[in-house]
Scaffold this active site. Structure first.
Site, PDB file in Angstrom:
ATOM      1  N   GLY A  12       4.845   3.490  -3.976  1.00 31.24           N
ATOM      2  CA  GLY A  12       5.367   3.079  -5.276  1.00 31.24           C
ATOM      3  C   GLY A  12       6.870   3.228  -5.290  1.00 31.24           C
ATOM      4  O   GLY A  12       7.431   3.950  -4.457  1.00 31.24           O
ATOM      5  N   CYS A  24       3.120   7.108   1.622  1.00 28.18           N
ATOM      6  CA  CYS A  24       4.499   7.061   1.124  1.00 28.18           C
ATOM      7  C   CYS A  24       4.600   7.820  -0.220  1.00 28.18           C
ATOM      8  O   CYS A  24       4.454   9.031  -0.229  1.00 28.18           O
ATOM      9  CB  CYS A  24       4.964   5.609   1.010  1.00 28.18           C
ATOM     10  SG  CYS A  24       6.748   5.459   0.888  1.00 28.18           S
ATOM     11  N   TYR A  25       4.789   7.136  -1.342  1.00 27.13           N
ATOM     12  CA  TYR A  25       4.849   7.848  -2.631  1.00 27.13           C
ATOM     13  C   TYR A  25       3.601   8.703  -2.818  1.00 27.13           C
ATOM     14  O   TYR A  25       3.669   9.840  -3.302  1.00 27.13           O
ATOM     15  CB  TYR A  25       4.962   6.831  -3.778  1.00 27.13           C
ATOM     16  CG  TYR A  25       5.058   7.481  -5.150  1.00 27.13           C
ATOM     17  CD1 TYR A  25       6.289   7.796  -5.696  1.00 27.13           C
ATOM     18  CD2 TYR A  25       3.906   7.783  -5.880  1.00 27.13           C
ATOM     19  CE1 TYR A  25       6.376   8.401  -6.952  1.00 27.13           C
ATOM     20  CE2 TYR A  25       3.987   8.394  -7.135  1.00 27.13           C
ATOM     21  CZ  TYR A  25       5.222   8.697  -7.661  1.00 27.13           C
ATOM     22  OH  TYR A  25       5.309   9.302  -8.884  1.00 27.13           O
ATOM     23  N   HIS A  67       3.789   3.180   6.543  1.00 30.37           N
ATOM     24  CA  HIS A  67       2.813   2.265   5.927  1.00 30.37           C
ATOM     25  C   HIS A  67       1.836   1.714   6.967  1.00 30.37           C
ATOM     26  O   HIS A  67       2.123   0.705   7.605  1.00 30.37           O
ATOM     27  CB  HIS A  67       3.551   1.106   5.241  1.00 30.37           C
ATOM     28  CG  HIS A  67       4.262   1.532   4.006  1.00 30.37           C
ATOM     29  ND1 HIS A  67       3.671   1.545   2.765  1.00 30.37           N
ATOM     30  CD2 HIS A  67       5.518   2.011   3.822  1.00 30.37           C
ATOM     31  CE1 HIS A  67       4.526   1.998   1.868  1.00 30.37           C
ATOM     32  NE2 HIS A  67       5.657   2.284   2.482  1.00 30.37           N
ATOM     33  N   GLU A  81      -0.758   0.049   6.501  1.00 32.69           N
ATOM     34  CA  GLU A  81      -1.350  -1.226   6.068  1.00 32.69           C
ATOM     35  C   GLU A  81      -0.535  -2.440   6.511  1.00 32.69           C
ATOM     36  O   GLU A  81      -1.015  -3.569   6.456  1.00 32.69           O
ATOM     37  CB  GLU A  81      -1.531  -1.223   4.546  1.00 32.69           C
ATOM     38  CG  GLU A  81      -0.255  -1.283   3.704  1.00 32.69           C
ATOM     39  CD  GLU A  81       0.420   0.080   3.506  1.00 32.69           C
ATOM     40  OE1 GLU A  81       0.189   0.998   4.317  1.00 32.69           O
ATOM     41  OE2 GLU A  81       1.214   0.210   2.547  1.00 32.69           O
ATOM     42  N   ASP A  91      -8.252 -23.251  -4.112  1.00 24.24           N
ATOM     43  CA  ASP A  91      -8.534 -22.093  -4.966  1.00 24.24           C
ATOM     44  C   ASP A  91      -9.427 -22.452  -6.151  1.00 24.24           C
ATOM     45  O   ASP A  91     -10.421 -21.775  -6.420  1.00 24.24           O
ATOM     46  CB  ASP A  91      -7.226 -21.482  -5.492  1.00 24.24           C
ATOM     47  CG  ASP A  91      -6.273 -21.144  -4.369  1.00 24.24           C
ATOM     48  OD1 ASP A  91      -6.749 -21.029  -3.224  1.00 24.24           O
ATOM     49  OD2 ASP A  91      -5.072 -21.018  -4.627  1.00 24.24           O
ATOM     50  N   LYS A 145      -5.249 -15.826   0.501  1.00 27.80           N
ATOM     51  CA  LYS A 145      -5.715 -17.182   0.785  1.00 27.80           C
ATOM     52  C   LYS A 145      -6.810 -17.249   1.851  1.00 27.80           C
ATOM     53  O   LYS A 145      -7.816 -17.941   1.690  1.00 27.80           O
ATOM     54  CB  LYS A 145      -4.520 -18.009   1.259  1.00 27.80           C
ATOM     55  CG  LYS A 145      -4.758 -19.466   1.221  1.00 27.80           C
ATOM     56  CD  LYS A 145      -4.373 -19.940  -0.139  1.00 27.80           C
ATOM     57  CE  LYS A 145      -4.906 -21.294  -0.446  1.00 27.80           C
ATOM     58  NZ  LYS A 145      -4.452 -21.685  -1.793  1.00 27.80           N
TER      59      LYS A 145
END
Ligand code: XMP
Length: 512
Positions: A56, A83-84, A171, A173, A229, A370
């Protein structure tokens, strides 16, 4: 239906929160995201097998900095702070957070000190990770040990296996963290013992159940845009509520060649929804006469859309809910997430349902990227040539004609777009999105001894996973030659073909 059990991600407003959710799902584990302010009852209801605290933008030392109900740390399930999230975990357990001497940003070589077991099990002793932080843990809370460090960051990862609390400053991810997936797998599978049985079928089932819950006995109106979509959203809604779904297909005159026909075919035969088609092209061209500014074009198209919808829905009679195929990148780029900037206004995200008096908005794809939407579409049984076709913006070819719109200019992009699609598909070259743009530029040329003064068309072809960043597709020159020759030969009004070699960022994928 039984609630799937997996990982709960608590969101502190970080830009990668949904990416964490997606990586967890890629490991085959179900994940859900809640705001960090969620009540402990709400968190318990999810019955998580593990919790991830996201990154964050705040500092934990700021007054009013976001926090969590501290019971999260004593639910008896493992918690990973990123992280945060790690700084918060350290702070509330009595550790010290300080501003780092040197801000770390980007790819960083991290020394993994404890790779024998636990969070970093099996990782290399030095691994490239993505860092982005100003603040860092300088003194561990009691019970924790440091398991990774960098020269500038004494605690790059920490753990307290007895309480099952873990934190990483980097991170995992982000794909730039080379062993990020390994670390997440260690947490999900070895530490949380989460079952790796989450599938797109399970997602579809759960989403269909949610739609039924939200809609009840009501009826739904959905605008089919002709893109992937809204088609996937419509298929999902059809599975959930059948003929109580009415789809409206507005042909604004900016569709690609063959597109309207395909949409009508699929949604009358494969998914026989109540389909209302409207040809509103004259109205759109009239409203856009003399308009050259991209945002103005988008706004006018959005406004006209709302107007056509308003008319169609009053002609159809009352429908209770409004559905649209908003996907996660639309949510971020429309600035609906705190702290993110508005890059372009997307007319399919906005106050439409409120304005039109619908009870609620149904957005079943809001959390998906997507490529996940395509997988879902295939699972639902949509034809592959529709689901795997490239995305197409709501305002259509209108934002691929630079300058004022005329039916002739739109026809130039439509014809050249068809040629680009035919040639790229025939060559079997992989690209995520490819189309042409009618640049505003006119230039002099010669054709059959005649001087010409006609438009320059640009080919745009990109590769991307999530459409938030994109690379230029390296099309073979022979292919570009062939496309160029066909466009010049077959499309009247254009005498020059250019190739756009700009990545995103700095450019966006579309030109307007
Ligand atoms: P940009 O140009 O923002 O495009 O890099 C990212 C992706 O979004 C598509 N796009 C839109 N999609 N409504 C949409 O539904 C819009 O107004 C819109 N504008 C851009 C674009 O084609 C690309 O796939």
């Amino acid at each position: 239906m039984t609630q799937p059990r997996g990982i709960l991600i608590l969101d502190f407003g970080g830009q990668y929160t949904q990416l964490i959710a997606r990586r967890v799902r890629e490991c085959g584990v179900y994940s859900a995201v809640l705001p960090c302010s969620a009540s402990i009852d709400c968190i318990r209801q999810e019955q998580p097998l593990g919790i991830i605290l996201s990154g964050g933008p705040a500092s934990v030392l700021d007054e009013g900095a976001p926090t969590v109900d501290l019971e999260v740390f004593s639910l008896g399930v493992p918690v990973l702070g990123i992280c945060y999230g790690m700084q918060l975990m350290a702070h509330v357990h009595g550790g010290v957070i300080e501003r780092g001497l040197q801000r770390e940003y980007g790819r960083t070589l991290v020394s993994m000190d404890e790779t024998g077991s636990g969070l970093l099990q099996g990782m290399k002793s030095e691994s490239t990770c993505w860092m982005s932080h100003t603040w860092q843990v300088t003194k561990l809370p009691a019970g924790f040990e440091t398991v990774a460090h960098t020269p500038n960051c004494p605690v790059a990862a920490m753990s307290d296996p007895s309480r099952q609390l873990y934190g990483v400053q980097f991170h995992p991810e982000v794909t730039h963290s080379e062993e990020g997936t390994k670390l997440l797998q260690n947490f999900l599978l070895n530490i949380c013992h989460a079952p790796a049985d989450w599938t797109m079928e399970a997602y579809a089932e759960r989403t269909i159940a949610r739609i039924r819950q939200q809609v009840g006995d009501g009826t739904v109106l959905l605008g089919l845009s002709g893109g992937v979509d809204s088609a996937v959203a419509a298929a999902l809604l059809y599975r959930a509520i059948g003929k109580r779904l009415t789809c409206v297909y507005v042909d604004h005159g900016f569709m690609r060649s063959g597109e309207s026909e395909q949409v009508i075919d699929v949604f009358t035969k494969t998914f026989p929804v109540e389909l209302k088609t409207v040809d509103a092209s004259d109205r759109f061209f009239a409203a856009l006469r003399g308009v050259t500014e991209p945002e103005m074009k988008r706004k006018i198209i959005g406004r006209e859309f709302v107007e056509v919808f308003r008319q169609v829905s009053s002609d159809l009679g009352k429908r209770d809910h409004f559905a649209q195929g908003t996907i996660y990148p639309d949510v971020i780029e429309s600035g609906s997430i705190k702290g993110s900037a508005v890059i372009k206004s997307h007319h399919n995200v906005g106050g439409l349902p409120g304005e039109l008096g619908f009870t609620s908005l149904v957005e079943p794809l809001r959390m998906l990227f997507k490529d996940e939407v395509r997988k879902l579409g295939l699972k639902l049984g949509l034809p592959e040539n529709l689901v795997c076709r490239q995305p197409f913006p709501g305002p259509g070819l209108a934002i691929r004609v630079i300058g004022e719109l005329t039916p002739e200019k739109v026809q130039i992009v439509r014809d050249s777009d068809r040629i680009v699609r035919e040639e790229i598909e025939a060559a079997g070259v992989k690209a995520s999105q490819y189309f042409t743009v009618l640049t505003g530029a006119k230039s002099v040329g010669v054709m059959g001894d005649e001087r010409t003064y006609a438009y320059a068309v640009a080919i745009r072809a990109v590769t991307t996973d999530d459409f938030m960043t994109a690379d230029v597709a390296r099309l073979p020159w022979e292919l570009i030659d062939r496309i160029s020759a066909r466009i010049i030969g077959e499309v009247s009004g254009c005498n020059r073909v250019l190739y756009d070699v700009t990545t995103k960022p700095p450019a966006s994928i579309e030109w307007e």
